[in-house]
Design an enzyme around this catalytic site. Structure first.
Site, PDB file in Angstrom:
ATOM      1  N   LYS A  33       0.843  -1.214   0.000  1.00 33.54           N
ATOM      2  CA  LYS A  33       0.000   0.000   0.000  1.00 33.54           C
ATOM      3  C   LYS A  33       0.867   1.247   0.000  1.00 33.54           C
ATOM      4  O   LYS A  33       0.548   2.238  -0.659  1.00 33.54           O
ATOM      5  CB  LYS A  33      -0.945  -0.009   1.207  1.00 33.54           C
ATOM      6  CG  LYS A  33      -2.134  -0.935   0.963  1.00 33.54           C
ATOM      7  CD  LYS A  33      -2.291  -1.982   2.020  1.00 33.54           C
ATOM      8  CE  LYS A  33      -3.099  -3.144   1.503  1.00 33.54           C
ATOM      9  NZ  LYS A  33      -2.889  -4.368   2.260  1.00 33.54           N
TER      10      LYS A  33
ATOM     11  N   CYS B 198      -7.211  -8.521   6.284  1.00 38.09           N
ATOM     12  CA  CYS B 198      -7.412  -9.632   5.345  1.00 38.09           C
ATOM     13  C   CYS B 198      -8.081 -10.775   6.110  1.00 38.09           C
ATOM     14  O   CYS B 198      -7.606 -11.897   6.087  1.00 38.09           O
ATOM     15  CB  CYS B 198      -6.105 -10.044   4.688  1.00 38.09           C
ATOM     16  SG  CYS B 198      -4.797 -10.492   5.833  1.00 38.09           S
TER      17      CYS B 198
HETATM   18  N1  SAM Z   1       0.217  -2.927   4.706  1.00 38.39           N
HETATM   19  C1  SAM Z   1       1.126  -4.003   4.374  1.00 38.39           C
HETATM   20  C2  SAM Z   1       1.192  -4.133   2.871  1.00 38.39           C
HETATM   21  O1  SAM Z   1       0.292  -3.705   2.178  1.00 38.39           O
HETATM   22  O2  SAM Z   1       2.212  -4.628   2.356  1.00 38.39           O
HETATM   23  C3  SAM Z   1       0.723  -5.274   5.082  1.00 38.39           C
HETATM   24  C4  SAM Z   1       0.624  -5.114   6.570  1.00 38.39           C
HETATM   25  S1  SAM Z   1       0.345  -6.577   7.461  1.00 38.39           S
HETATM   26  C5  SAM Z   1      -1.309  -6.882   7.133  1.00 38.39           C
HETATM   27  C6  SAM Z   1       0.292  -6.025   9.113  1.00 38.39           C
HETATM   28  C7  SAM Z   1       1.597  -5.488   9.674  1.00 38.39           C
HETATM   29  O3  SAM Z   1       1.330  -5.055  11.010  1.00 38.39           O
HETATM   30  C8  SAM Z   1       2.741  -6.465   9.763  1.00 38.39           C
HETATM   31  O4  SAM Z   1       3.805  -6.057   8.932  1.00 38.39           O
HETATM   32  C9  SAM Z   1       3.160  -6.466  11.240  1.00 38.39           C
HETATM   33  O5  SAM Z   1       4.571  -6.421  11.421  1.00 38.39           O
HETATM   34  C10 SAM Z   1       2.505  -5.207  11.777  1.00 38.39           C
HETATM   35  N2  SAM Z   1       2.113  -5.314  13.213  1.00 38.39           N
HETATM   36  C11 SAM Z   1       1.955  -6.409  13.957  1.00 38.39           C
HETATM   37  N3  SAM Z   1       1.600  -6.091  15.215  1.00 38.39           N
HETATM   38  C12 SAM Z   1       1.529  -4.774  15.278  1.00 38.39           C
HETATM   39  C13 SAM Z   1       1.226  -3.836  16.314  1.00 38.39           C
HETATM   40  N4  SAM Z   1       0.910  -4.232  17.538  1.00 38.39           N
HETATM   41  N5  SAM Z   1       1.260  -2.565  16.022  1.00 38.39           N
HETATM   42  C14 SAM Z   1       1.585  -2.171  14.764  1.00 38.39           C
HETATM   43  N6  SAM Z   1       1.875  -2.987  13.757  1.00 38.39           N
HETATM   44  C15 SAM Z   1       1.846  -4.268  14.009  1.00 38.39           C
END
Ligand code: SAM
Length: 437
Positions: A110, A226
């Protein structure tokens, strides 16, 4: 996992069997174009690509096409992204001068889509809590040739008190239970539990509070997951609506996109109805008046002597001017945008465009700089066809026979920059070792 299927049956009623059947089908694959690049290479692949019906400059591709294996992938001509995930940037409706923060940004699907639509007045702050994932995010921003993006790795709450009411747009692609990725990620099934759904819902509420604090009044929050679990989707949005002064904006639906559960404005993607994986999206506008913090902006910091070394390199090898706002981090030179905020105590992996390193009064250009250049920008360049054997060798890390030039130049593939080279009696390969294949 039985519990998951029970929940899905309750959610989908009569279309449940179609949903289950769709999970046995191969996932749809797609990519979006980098708007900064020449898309002429698409002509060669017309038989294996189909335009996405909703998202501009995006394409489904068939199994015979392998865009991930092409040198054009390394050059950042496109980003391979799942067809539901690409709706997030589409619905965000970014303005070129927006200030945007992507709170959970890695690996960057994104971020790259949105940042590449911003001009030099706008900027992107792409953050991920995981340092390892933020490194991949930073590499993807480099590949896309982004100049207006800061990449950080921090807990999103670290931005509170620093950047309150600062952003026009917040992207919150929240960590979730991943139910929508059953077809693409084996891990999704192995790690699912009802407790995970509950834990994710809790984290998502905390992230919603942070996102609302960072948004300007009138700013837009794009929330996505997702997963199908209503606790992580509509219930998270209802939490936002009841705890913050904000309202939902309806998202247009066609091509099998469905409304949220008792939430017409939101969008749900199901693999038996839309050509993509499971996803949820909702767009919120912040109504409340927020107190904008006094923001401290980054200021250029480079000595005249160091700047002169960079200028000398540009003068010898490039046809463009050195960017105006430079900062020197221990010999590593970055071109920043004046609207970049100062980020004390935040781990920064990329601060705008990394130009290169000044060492012993010599400038060594970075791979990031190469990926922002066009043929007109460089004095020496060679362009290869995507399928040229020499380009395969170059990607492998080999040197190429000299073509008569001297000094630094840029290798292009079908008009897309691939890497710097240095030529004397041979073309020395400057593609970073980690990108060779
Ligand atoms: N937006 C990304 C993309 O389009 O390529 C995908 C994001 S993925 C769904 C969610 C992300 O949230 C992961 O990379 C993870 O490291 C991060 N995450 C996990 N726990 C989190 C937290 N407590 N606070 C913030 N980010 C977190």
């Amino acid at each position: 996992m039985d519990e998951f299927y029970k929940r899905m049956k309750q959610l989908l009623n009569e279309s449940y069997d179609n949903f289950i059947a769709s999970l046995k089908q191969p996932p749809y694959k797609s990519f979006y174009l980098n708007p900064a690049r020449n898309p002429s290479f698409l002509d060669k692949h017309q038989d294996t690509i189909t335009p996405h019906p909703i998202v501009q400059d995006s394409y489904y591709y068939s199994e015979e096409y392998h865009p991930g294996r092409s040198p054009l992938f390394v050059s950042g001509a496109y980003y391979i992204q799942e067809p539901s995930a690409m709706l997030v940037a589409h619905y965000l409706d970014v303005e070129p001068d927006d200030y945007v923060i992507d709170l959970c940004a890695a690996p960057g699907g994104k971020t790259c889509a949105v940042a590449s639509q911003l001009n030099n007045q706008g900027f992107m702050l792409a953050n991920d809590i995981s340092n390892a994932r933020a490194k991949i995010l930073s590499e993807n921003c480099e590949r896309f040739g982004l100049k207006n993006t800061i990449v950080t790795s921090a807990n999103p709450k670290s931005f509170i008190g620093l950047l309150d009411s600062f952003f026009d747009k917040v992207i919150l692609d929240a960590p979730c239970s991943g139910e929508g990725m059953l077809r693409t990620t084996e891990q999704a099934e192995a790690t699912w539990s009802e407790d995970k759904v509950k834990e994710c819902a809790l984290v998502q509420r905390q992230l919603i509070d942070i996102a609302m604090t960072l948004l300007k009044p009138g700013g837009t929050l794009m929330y996505s997951t997702c997963t199908y679990a209503p606790e992580e989707n509509e219930e998270t949005i209802r939490y936002a609506l009841s705890h913050h002064q904000c309202h939902l904006v309806p998202l247009e639906k066609s091509h099998g996109l469905m409304p949220g559960i008792k939430m017409e404005e939101a969008v749900r993607c199901y693999p038996h109805l839309y050509q993509g994986e499971g996803h949820f999206m909702a767009k919120l506008i912040k109504d409340e008046q927020g107190q904008t913090k006094r923001i401290k902006y980054q200021t250029p910091s480079i000595t005249k002597k160091t700047r002169a070394v960079v200028e000398d390199f540009y003068h010898q090898h490039l046809n463009i001017n050195v960017p105006k706002h430079l900062v020197d981090h221990n010999g590593h030179i970055y071109a920043i945008c004046p609207q970049f905020p100062e980020l004390p105590k935040i781990r920064i992996l990329r601060n705008g465009l990394y130009l290169g390193e000044v060492r012993k009064n010599r400038f060594i250009p970075s791979h990031s700089l190469a990926l922002t250049l066009s043929k007109d920008d460089v004095k020496l360049s060679y362009d290869f066809d995507e399928d040229d054997e020499d380009i395969k060798r170059y990607l492998h890390g080999e040197t190429l026979p000299s073509r008569g030039g001297k000094g630094y130049g840029v290798i292009f593939v079908d008009d897309q920059p691939l890497s710097f080279f240095k030529e004397s009696h041979e073309i020395k390969n400057l593609l970073p070792k980690g990108l060779r294949r």
